[in-house]
Design a protein around this motif. Structure first.
Motif, PDB file in Angstrom:
ATOM      1  N   ARG A  16       0.836  -1.199   0.000  1.00  0.00           N
ATOM      2  CA  ARG A  16       0.000   0.000   0.000  1.00  0.00           C
ATOM      3  C   ARG A  16       0.869   1.246   0.000  1.00  0.00           C
ATOM      4  O   ARG A  16       2.005   1.220   0.480  1.00  0.00           O
ATOM      5  N   SER A  17       0.295   2.319  -0.525  1.00  0.00           N
ATOM      6  CA  SER A  17       1.022   3.592  -0.529  1.00  0.00           C
ATOM      7  C   SER A  17       1.073   4.125   0.900  1.00  0.00           C
ATOM      8  O   SER A  17       0.314   3.681   1.771  1.00  0.00           O
ATOM      9  N   GLU A  18       1.954   5.075   1.112  1.00  0.00           N
ATOM     10  CA  GLU A  18       2.123   5.648   2.456  1.00  0.00           C
ATOM     11  C   GLU A  18       0.812   6.261   2.928  1.00  0.00           C
ATOM     12  O   GLU A  18       0.421   6.113   4.093  1.00  0.00           O
ATOM     13  N   ILE A  19       0.083   6.899   1.996  1.00  0.00           N
ATOM     14  CA  ILE A  19      -1.165   7.560   2.385  1.00  0.00           C
ATOM     15  C   ILE A  19      -2.245   6.527   2.722  1.00  0.00           C
ATOM     16  O   ILE A  19      -3.044   6.741   3.644  1.00  0.00           O
ATOM     17  N   ALA A  20      -2.190   5.385   2.026  1.00  0.00           N
ATOM     18  CA  ALA A  20      -3.162   4.320   2.318  1.00  0.00           C
ATOM     19  C   ALA A  20      -2.889   3.729   3.700  1.00  0.00           C
ATOM     20  O   ALA A  20      -3.821   3.462   4.467  1.00  0.00           O
ATOM     21  N   ALA A  65      -1.381   5.328   6.158  1.00  0.00           N
ATOM     22  CA  ALA A  65      -1.751   6.366   7.121  1.00  0.00           C
ATOM     23  C   ALA A  65      -3.262   6.401   7.307  1.00  0.00           C
ATOM     24  O   ALA A  65      -3.750   6.567   8.433  1.00  0.00           O
ATOM     25  N   ALA A  66      -4.029   6.223   6.216  1.00  0.00           N
ATOM     26  CA  ALA A  66      -5.499   6.251   6.285  1.00  0.00           C
ATOM     27  C   ALA A  66      -6.001   5.105   7.156  1.00  0.00           C
ATOM     28  O   ALA A  66      -6.878   5.309   8.016  1.00  0.00           O
ATOM     29  N   ALA A  67      -5.411   3.908   6.974  1.00  0.00           N
ATOM     30  CA  ALA A  67      -5.822   2.745   7.782  1.00  0.00           C
ATOM     31  C   ALA A  67      -5.507   3.006   9.255  1.00  0.00           C
ATOM     32  O   ALA A  67      -6.304   2.649  10.145  1.00  0.00           O
ATOM     33  N   GLU A  68      -4.372   3.654   9.516  1.00  0.00           N
ATOM     34  CA  GLU A  68      -3.988   3.926  10.905  1.00  0.00           C
ATOM     35  C   GLU A  68      -4.873   5.010  11.525  1.00  0.00           C
ATOM     36  O   GLU A  68      -5.274   4.901  12.692  1.00  0.00           O
ATOM     37  N   LEU A  69      -5.205   6.033  10.719  1.00  0.00           N
ATOM     38  CA  LEU A  69      -6.101   7.086  11.203  1.00  0.00           C
ATOM     39  C   LEU A  69      -7.490   6.507  11.490  1.00  0.00           C
ATOM     40  O   LEU A  69      -8.148   6.922  12.446  1.00  0.00           O
ATOM     41  N   PRO A  78       5.036   7.167  11.787  1.00  0.00           N
ATOM     42  CA  PRO A  78       3.930   7.903  12.423  1.00  0.00           C
ATOM     43  C   PRO A  78       3.781   9.350  11.959  1.00  0.00           C
ATOM     44  O   PRO A  78       2.794   9.983  12.293  1.00  0.00           O
ATOM     45  N   ASP A  79       4.764   9.849  11.193  1.00  0.00           N
ATOM     46  CA  ASP A  79       4.743  11.281  10.877  1.00  0.00           C
ATOM     47  C   ASP A  79       3.481  11.738  10.152  1.00  0.00           C
ATOM     48  O   ASP A  79       2.895  12.750  10.518  1.00  0.00           O
ATOM     49  N   LEU A  80       3.075  10.981   9.133  1.00  0.00           N
ATOM     50  CA  LEU A  80       1.911  11.410   8.352  1.00  0.00           C
ATOM     51  C   LEU A  80       0.606  11.346   9.162  1.00  0.00           C
ATOM     52  O   LEU A  80      -0.097  12.361   9.243  1.00  0.00           O
ATOM     53  N   PRO A  81       0.269  10.203   9.800  1.00  0.00           N
ATOM     54  CA  PRO A  81      -0.962  10.209  10.597  1.00  0.00           C
ATOM     55  C   PRO A  81      -0.920  11.242  11.727  1.00  0.00           C
ATOM     56  O   PRO A  81      -1.936  11.882  12.024  1.00  0.00           O
ATOM     57  N   ALA A  82       0.260  11.452  12.321  1.00  0.00           N
ATOM     58  CA  ALA A  82       0.377  12.427  13.422  1.00  0.00           C
ATOM     59  C   ALA A  82       0.080  13.834  12.912  1.00  0.00           C
ATOM     60  O   ALA A  82      -0.624  14.611  13.566  1.00  0.00           O
ATOM     61  N   ASP A 116     -16.029  13.992  18.883  1.00  0.00           N
ATOM     62  CA  ASP A 116     -16.869  13.803  17.697  1.00  0.00           C
ATOM     63  C   ASP A 116     -16.303  14.571  16.503  1.00  0.00           C
ATOM     64  O   ASP A 116     -16.298  14.058  15.376  1.00  0.00           O
ATOM     65  N   GLY A 117     -15.843  15.786  16.776  1.00  0.00           N
ATOM     66  CA  GLY A 117     -15.275  16.614  15.704  1.00  0.00           C
ATOM     67  C   GLY A 117     -14.037  15.959  15.094  1.00  0.00           C
ATOM     68  O   GLY A 117     -13.864  15.938  13.872  1.00  0.00           O
ATOM     69  N   ILE A 118     -13.181  15.419  15.924  1.00  0.00           N
ATOM     70  CA  ILE A 118     -11.947  14.787  15.431  1.00  0.00           C
ATOM     71  C   ILE A 118     -12.286  13.536  14.610  1.00  0.00           C
ATOM     72  O   ILE A 118     -11.746  13.332  13.518  1.00  0.00           O
ATOM     73  N   VAL A 119     -13.188  12.724  15.144  1.00  0.00           N
ATOM     74  CA  VAL A 119     -13.584  11.496  14.428  1.00  0.00           C
ATOM     75  C   VAL A 119     -14.168  11.847  13.061  1.00  0.00           C
ATOM     76  O   VAL A 119     -13.788  11.261  12.036  1.00  0.00           O
ATOM     77  N   ALA A 120     -15.056  12.847  13.043  1.00  0.00           N
ATOM     78  CA  ALA A 120     -15.666  13.267  11.774  1.00  0.00           C
ATOM     79  C   ALA A 120     -14.592  13.776  10.807  1.00  0.00           C
ATOM     80  O   ALA A 120     -14.624  13.465   9.603  1.00  0.00           O
ATOM     81  N   GLY A 121     -13.639  14.539  11.339  1.00  0.00           N
ATOM     82  CA  GLY A 121     -12.549  15.075  10.508  1.00  0.00           C
ATOM     83  C   GLY A 121     -11.724  13.953   9.897  1.00  0.00           C
ATOM     84  O   GLY A 121     -11.366  13.988   8.714  1.00  0.00           O
ATOM     85  N   ILE A 122     -11.376  12.942  10.698  1.00  0.00           N
ATOM     86  CA  ILE A 122     -10.576  11.807  10.202  1.00  0.00           C
ATOM     87  C   ILE A 122     -11.348  11.068   9.102  1.00  0.00           C
ATOM     88  O   ILE A 122     -10.786  10.759   8.041  1.00  0.00           O
ATOM     89  N   ARG A 123     -12.624  10.810   9.358  1.00  0.00           N
ATOM     90  CA  ARG A 123     -13.429  10.067   8.365  1.00  0.00           C
ATOM     91  C   ARG A 123     -13.493  10.851   7.052  1.00  0.00           C
ATOM     92  O   ARG A 123     -13.401  10.273   5.963  1.00  0.00           O
ATOM     93  N   ALA A 124     -13.647  12.172   7.161  1.00  0.00           N
ATOM     94  CA  ALA A 124     -13.710  13.019   5.953  1.00  0.00           C
ATOM     95  C   ALA A 124     -12.380  12.973   5.207  1.00  0.00           C
ATOM     96  O   ALA A 124     -12.343  12.858   3.972  1.00  0.00           O
ATOM     97  N   PHE A 125     -11.303  13.020   5.966  1.00  0.00           N
ATOM     98  CA  PHE A 125      -9.966  12.963   5.334  1.00  0.00           C
ATOM     99  C   PHE A 125      -9.805  11.657   4.551  1.00  0.00           C
ATOM    100  O   PHE A 125      -9.355  11.648   3.406  1.00  0.00           O
ATOM    101  N   ILE A 126     -10.181  10.542   5.192  1.00  0.00           N
ATOM    102  CA  ILE A 126     -10.039   9.241   4.535  1.00  0.00           C
ATOM    103  C   ILE A 126     -10.901   9.198   3.271  1.00  0.00           C
ATOM    104  O   ILE A 126     -10.453   8.722   2.217  1.00  0.00           O
ATOM    105  N   GLU A 127     -12.109   9.725   3.378  1.00  0.00           N
ATOM    106  CA  GLU A 127     -13.039   9.703   2.253  1.00  0.00           C
ATOM    107  C   GLU A 127     -12.475  10.482   1.057  1.00  0.00           C
ATOM    108  O   GLU A 127     -12.569  10.047  -0.086  1.00  0.00           O
ATOM    109  N   VAL A 128     -11.885  11.646   1.345  1.00  0.00           N
ATOM    110  CA  VAL A 128     -11.401  12.532   0.278  1.00  0.00           C
ATOM    111  C   VAL A 128     -10.025  12.120  -0.241  1.00  0.00           C
ATOM    112  O   VAL A 128      -9.792  12.036  -1.436  1.00  0.00           O
ATOM    113  N   ARG A 129      -9.126  11.864   0.706  1.00  0.00           N
ATOM    114  CA  ARG A 129      -7.730  11.651   0.312  1.00  0.00           C
ATOM    115  C   ARG A 129      -7.391  10.197   0.014  1.00  0.00           C
ATOM    116  O   ARG A 129      -6.507   9.912  -0.780  1.00  0.00           O
TER     117      ARG A 129
END
Ligand SMILES: [Zn+2]
Length: 266
Positions: A187-191, A193-197, A226-230, A247-260
């Motif tokens: 997987r790519s680094e972003i993938a 990081a997304a799984a870890e987030l 850890p640099d990218l997820p951090a 709730d705000g952080i969880v929503a933000g992470i989910r949105a990031f994964i969805e978009v990126r």
């Protein structure tokens, strides 16, 4: 005065004859003296010349000798320079090799390291603690996101974070610490990081929605750097304004994964 006396005496014949004799004798003497002087001078000159020539020959020999020595010295110097340069190059190569070996050793040491993620439930900052497989070294990154410099709960993270883990172990609750879903595919680094987030978001949903004077162990078993997820987690949580921002952080992470890093259809 002498001239006048002579002219008076020369009036007499016997005197004139005597004077002529005297003069001839004087001339002869002078000539002899001159010749002998000249001969002496010639002799001196010859001697000087001989001496000079001898000295010249010696000098030439000395010059030739010096030139030879000089050439030899130049040769030696060139060799020594070559040796010095070779030595410098070898030293440099050795230093490079040492750095490469140290880097390789560091990479080797941190190869397979896993990271735990913690959340301070007072100031809501995040901490990442990486541990080498042999458990001899750990590296702490943080705080990320919201952080209160005066927060006493996460003031000494190197003491607090392992203590938080041991509390969870004592309670036998380690199964409840979220971890990324293992994926053997490349997987790519972003993938990664997304799984870890995603695992971190999952861990955050399990926290009580209230502040407390504790630190929570929210995720474990992160295998990527850890640099990218951090960084992502830090930026998302720094933008939340609620008193309890979970709730705000969880929503933000989910949105990031969805978009990126949208999930690949399997
Ligand atoms: Zn704190």
């Amino acid at each position: 005065m002498g001239g006048r006396v002579w002219s008076w005496l020369l009036e007499f014949a016997p005197v004139r004859e005597a004077v002529r004799r005297e003069v001839r004798a004087a001339v002869d003497r002078v000539m002899d003296d001159t010749e002998s002087a000249q001969a002496k001078q010639r002799e001196r000159h010859r001697t000087t010349l001989d001496q000079s020539q001898h000295e010249l020959v010696e000098l030439r020999a000395k010059v030739a000798e010096l030139l030879g020595a000089n050439t030899e010295l130049r040769g030696e110097l060139a060799e020594r320079d070559e040796a010095t340069q070779r030595e410098a190059e070898e030293r440099e190569e050795f230093a490079h090799r040492l750095v490469r070996e140290q880097e390789a050793a560091a990479v080797q040491q941190w190869h397979g390291a896993t990271t735990d993620v913690f959340c301070c439930q007072t100031c809501w900052s995040f901490w990442f603690l990486s541990t080498t497989p042999d458990r001899t070294s750990c590296m702490m990154r943080g705080p990320f996101g919201r952080y209160d410099m005066g927060c006493s709960v996460c003031a000494e993270p190197l003491m607090v974070l392992p203590a938080t883990k041991s509390v969870v172990y004592r309670k036998g609750a380690e199964d409840r610490v979220s971890r990324p879903i293992p994926d053997d595919g490349v997987r790519s680094e972003i993938a990664v990081a997304a799984a870890e987030l995603d695992a971190i978001a999952e861990g955050l949903t399990r926290l009580p929605k209230v502040s407390s004077r504790t630190t929570a162990w929210v995720a474990t078993g992160l295998i990527g750097t850890p640099d990218l997820p951090a960084k992502v987690l830090g930026e998302i949580s720094a933008r939340t304004t609620m008193a309890v921002p979970l709730d705000g952080i969880v929503a933000g992470i989910r949105a990031f994964i969805e978009v990126r890093a949208p999930r690949q259809p399997s």
